[in-house]
Design an enzyme around this catalytic site. Structure first.
Site, PDB file in Angstrom:
ATOM      1  N   CYS A  93     -35.153 -19.355 -21.375  1.00 34.14           N
ATOM      2  CA  CYS A  93     -33.765 -19.546 -21.794  1.00 34.14           C
ATOM      3  C   CYS A  93     -32.819 -19.416 -20.611  1.00 34.14           C
ATOM      4  O   CYS A  93     -31.656 -19.781 -20.699  1.00 34.14           O
ATOM      5  CB  CYS A  93     -33.387 -18.545 -22.865  1.00 34.14           C
ATOM      6  SG  CYS A  93     -33.359 -16.888 -22.218  1.00 34.14           S
ATOM      7  N   GLU A 100     -45.000 -17.831 -34.466  1.00 33.79           N
ATOM      8  CA  GLU A 100     -46.324 -18.193 -34.984  1.00 33.79           C
ATOM      9  C   GLU A 100     -47.155 -18.945 -33.933  1.00 33.79           C
ATOM     10  O   GLU A 100     -48.339 -19.175 -34.108  1.00 33.79           O
ATOM     11  CB  GLU A 100     -46.204 -19.008 -36.277  1.00 33.79           C
ATOM     12  CG  GLU A 100     -45.416 -20.304 -36.184  1.00 33.79           C
ATOM     13  CD  GLU A 100     -43.897 -20.122 -36.342  1.00 33.79           C
ATOM     14  OE1 GLU A 100     -43.356 -19.112 -35.859  1.00 33.79           O
ATOM     15  OE2 GLU A 100     -43.267 -21.030 -36.929  1.00 33.79           O
ATOM     16  N   ARG A 101     -46.491 -19.350 -32.819  1.00 34.37           N
ATOM     17  CA  ARG A 101     -47.228 -20.060 -31.761  1.00 34.37           C
ATOM     18  C   ARG A 101     -48.065 -19.100 -30.918  1.00 34.37           C
ATOM     19  O   ARG A 101     -49.106 -19.465 -30.412  1.00 34.37           O
ATOM     20  CB  ARG A 101     -46.259 -20.778 -30.829  1.00 34.37           C
ATOM     21  CG  ARG A 101     -45.175 -21.533 -31.537  1.00 34.37           C
ATOM     22  CD  ARG A 101     -45.460 -23.017 -31.530  1.00 34.37           C
ATOM     23  NE  ARG A 101     -44.443 -23.713 -32.288  1.00 34.37           N
ATOM     24  CZ  ARG A 101     -44.639 -24.256 -33.488  1.00 34.37           C
ATOM     25  NH1 ARG A 101     -45.811 -24.204 -34.072  1.00 34.37           N
ATOM     26  NH2 ARG A 101     -43.661 -24.867 -34.115  1.00 34.37           N
ATOM     27  N   PHE A 107     -41.269 -18.013 -28.949  1.00 29.66           N
ATOM     28  CA  PHE A 107     -42.605 -18.163 -28.345  1.00 29.66           C
ATOM     29  C   PHE A 107     -42.608 -17.929 -26.849  1.00 29.66           C
ATOM     30  O   PHE A 107     -43.651 -17.627 -26.274  1.00 29.66           O
ATOM     31  CB  PHE A 107     -43.160 -19.575 -28.656  1.00 29.66           C
ATOM     32  CG  PHE A 107     -42.608 -20.653 -27.756  1.00 29.66           C
ATOM     33  CD1 PHE A 107     -43.133 -20.865 -26.487  1.00 29.66           C
ATOM     34  CD2 PHE A 107     -41.546 -21.460 -28.161  1.00 29.66           C
ATOM     35  CE1 PHE A 107     -42.620 -21.844 -25.652  1.00 29.66           C
ATOM     36  CE2 PHE A 107     -41.027 -22.440 -27.335  1.00 29.66           C
ATOM     37  CZ  PHE A 107     -41.566 -22.629 -26.067  1.00 29.66           C
ATOM     38  N   GLU A 135     -30.889 -29.171 -25.322  1.00 28.38           N
ATOM     39  CA  GLU A 135     -31.767 -28.246 -24.601  1.00 28.38           C
ATOM     40  C   GLU A 135     -33.164 -28.856 -24.629  1.00 28.38           C
ATOM     41  O   GLU A 135     -33.814 -28.879 -25.678  1.00 28.38           O
ATOM     42  CB  GLU A 135     -31.770 -26.871 -25.280  1.00 28.38           C
ATOM     43  CG  GLU A 135     -32.601 -25.872 -24.517  1.00 28.38           C
ATOM     44  CD  GLU A 135     -32.748 -24.517 -25.214  1.00 28.38           C
ATOM     45  OE1 GLU A 135     -32.772 -24.464 -26.456  1.00 28.38           O
ATOM     46  OE2 GLU A 135     -32.833 -23.513 -24.496  1.00 28.38           O
ATOM     47  N   SER A 149     -33.857 -20.415 -30.923  1.00 27.56           N
ATOM     48  CA  SER A 149     -33.011 -21.588 -30.693  1.00 27.56           C
ATOM     49  C   SER A 149     -31.663 -21.428 -31.412  1.00 27.56           C
ATOM     50  O   SER A 149     -31.548 -20.669 -32.382  1.00 27.56           O
ATOM     51  CB  SER A 149     -33.731 -22.840 -31.200  1.00 27.56           C
ATOM     52  OG  SER A 149     -34.012 -22.686 -32.568  1.00 27.56           O
ATOM     53  N   LYS A 201     -41.355  -9.848 -36.169  1.00 23.27           N
ATOM     54  CA  LYS A 201     -41.889 -11.111 -36.707  1.00 23.27           C
ATOM     55  C   LYS A 201     -41.996 -12.027 -35.489  1.00 23.27           C
ATOM     56  O   LYS A 201     -41.036 -12.660 -35.076  1.00 23.27           O
ATOM     57  CB  LYS A 201     -40.915 -11.677 -37.746  1.00 23.27           C
ATOM     58  CG  LYS A 201     -41.527 -12.618 -38.768  1.00 23.27           C
ATOM     59  CD  LYS A 201     -42.276 -13.792 -38.185  1.00 23.27           C
ATOM     60  CE  LYS A 201     -41.386 -14.912 -37.688  1.00 23.27           C
ATOM     61  NZ  LYS A 201     -42.125 -15.957 -36.943  1.00 23.27           N
TER      62      LYS A 201
END
Ligand code: NAD
Length: 493
Positions: free
Chosen positions: A280, A175-176, A148, A378, A225, A172
């Site tokens: 990240c 979805e957020r 996201f 994290e 993640s 893909k």
């Protein structure tokens, strides 16, 4: 309600499916609805991509670079619109969204040089009358699973090189914030990309599982993640796919006693709290070496007073909300738990959680350490932890014992120590007085240890290698008079 579609055969395509809300994190309200692909829809997308891959691998280099050059221009022409879409669904500030687009554009510009990048090599007369040449061919259908936090940059990291090399790509998205990928598809079509060569399929873990084991999928690029990266790497490779899976991070910024305090404090603020810490490559741990800790914490804390947290589209805002209500509450709980663990809470931004939207202010924790969740996990929010260590060797051992190895930085005026640092740490991307050392597109991006599964870093030359397979051709044009029977292993002398 705004409906967010798939992108199939060159157009945004709405197919009813399981509905999932997309929020505006700045208000907490639903801004759109995405419908997840059924198993049949995934089959449709993969079949379209397979047909697209067959077509695109035969497109000339001039056709491929032409599409990428036009796409680059369209990204620039639509920069404000793309940035607004990023801010609407992700929440980051408008300047930060433009920064994300700019770093994604670098990958497109790199891929525009495909006629140079995909050149093979040729060796003449390796044996009598024998020549050898090498070439690289597309792998076929590439699946790109994206996180996201960079809904434009990470898809561009993947699709630019993959398309340049002649592959079909299926994204893909998270979805957020699923809209920007669809818009990228529309711009690619406008740039002249044939139908089926680029697709977007919306969904969550179920869709991912179907894609990464699908017999018609050849390669998987994942960014997200660590637990998901690990599982995608294991499942994908077991299914015989080529996989690169980039995971999470806990990035340390070492400040040596000789560092310029103001430069280091500014850098810590920018790298820890930019994009609400949802990068990240965000700095989440400052390692204060020797006696610098108190002055450094004071300098960072004073700067935190000047930060403005608010809706990302408003002028003067330094950082926006985090992605979901659950993220916000999880981050606030981390601060509560850290206090219970005996960590000194220098600044607590949790008071902002009462605002509408998913806001949490900047937090500064002094005295985090391995074994505590505030150090080990994290947090992926605007929380900066400080670890105090006695000397350089302790800083290096802290970093090397951390399971993550994405980015790291050192702040010092001593070039010799900095040079040793680059050799001493087990981390993929290193900054010397640079807190967020994301490599330019002519180099590749990737961490070590639990920050990357697989051996190819992403974008740049390693990315291009990942999306291609090598062939070596040995050629001879013998005269009938040269021909003879000889069962020995061919020698070249
Ligand atoms: P995530 O792992 O939750 O999701 C990433 C993608 O995987 C999404 O598309 C999601 O739909 C899908 N997914 C989620 N759970 C899945 C499952 N169980 N099985 C299969 N697919 C699944 O990550 P996120 O929250 O979207 O992104 C933040 C994370 O990404 C952070 O850990 C951050 O450090 C990491 N990240 C890493 C890099 C890097 O380059 N190393 C870059 C950006 C973000």
């Amino acid at each position: 309600m705004r409906q967010i579609s798939h992108f199939i055969d060159g157009v945004a395509t709405h197919i009813p499916g399981v509905k999932s809300p997309v929020y505006n994190p700045a208000t907490g309200e639903v801004s759109g609805e995405v419908q997840f692909a059924s198993s049949d829809t995934v089959e449709t997308v993969v079949a379209s991509a397979r047909a697209g891959a067959t077509r695109w691998r035969n497109a000339t280099m001039a056709q491929r670079s032409g599409v990428l050059f036009r796409f680059r221009q369209l990204l620039l022409d639509h920069a404000d619109e793309l940035a607004a879409l990023i801010t609407l669904e992700h929440g980051k500030t408008t300047p930060d969204a433009h920064g994300e687009l700019a770093r994604g554009l670098e990958s497109v510009e790199y891929a525009c040089g495909l006629s140079e990048l995909l050149k093979g090599s040729f060796s003449s007369q390796v044996a009598d009358g024998v020549d050898v040449h090498s070439l690289r061919e597309p792998v076929g259908v590439v699946v790109a699973i994206t996180p996201f936090n960079f809904p434009v940059m990470v898809p561009l990291w993947m699709l630019a090189n993959a398309l340049a090399a002649g592959n079909a790509v299926i994204v893909k998205p998270s979805e957020r914030d699923p809209s920007p990928s669809v818009r990228l598809g529309e711009l690619l079509t406008a740039a002249g990309l044939p139908d089926g060569v680029f697709s977007v399929v919306q969904g969550n873990a179920d869709v991912v599982r179907q894609l990464i084991t699908h017999p018609e999928v050849d390669a998987i690029s994942f960014v997200g993640s660590t637990p998901v990266a690990r599982s995608i790497y294991e499942t994908g490779t077991q299914a015989g796919k080529r996989v690169q899976a980039l995971g999470g991070a806990k990035n340390h910024m070492v400040v040596l006693p000789d560092a310029d305090l103001d430069v280091a404090a500014d850098a810590a603020i920018n790298a820890a709290f930019g994009s609400a810490g949802e990068r990240c490559m965000a700095v989440s741990i400052v390692v204060a070496v020797g006696g610098i800790a108190d002055a450094l914490i004071d300098a960072i804390s004073a700067r935190m007073d000047r930060l403005t947290v608010g809706p990302g589209h408003e002028a003067g805002v330094d950082f926006g909300p985090v992605i979901t209500r659950e993220s916000r509450d999880r981050i606030a709980q981390h601060v509560v738990n850290a206090a219970a663990d005996g960590v000194r809470i220098v600044r607590d931004g949790s008071d902002l959680v009462t605002r509408p939207g998913f806001f949490i202010g900047p937090c500064l924790l002094d005295g985090v350490r391995p074994g505590l969740a505030s150090y080990d996990e994290e947090i992926f929010g605007p929380v900066l932890g400080v670890v105090r260590v006695a000397d350089y060797a302790s800083a290096v051992s802290l970093i090397n014992n951390n399971p993550y190895g994405n980015g790291v930085a050192i702040f010092t005026r001593d070039g010799n120590v900095a040079r040793h640092f680059t050799r001493d740490v087990t981390v993929g991307m290193i900054g010397i007085n640079v807190p967020i050392p994301v490599p330019v597109a002519a180099y590749s991006f990737g961490g070590w240890k639990d920050s990357l599964f697989g051996d190819a870093h992403i974008y740049g030359p390693e990315g291009l290698n990942f999306y291609t397979r090598g062939k070596v051709v040995t050629t001879r044009w013998p005269q009938a008079s040269d021909s003879q029977i000889d069962l020995g292993f061919p020698r070249n002398n």
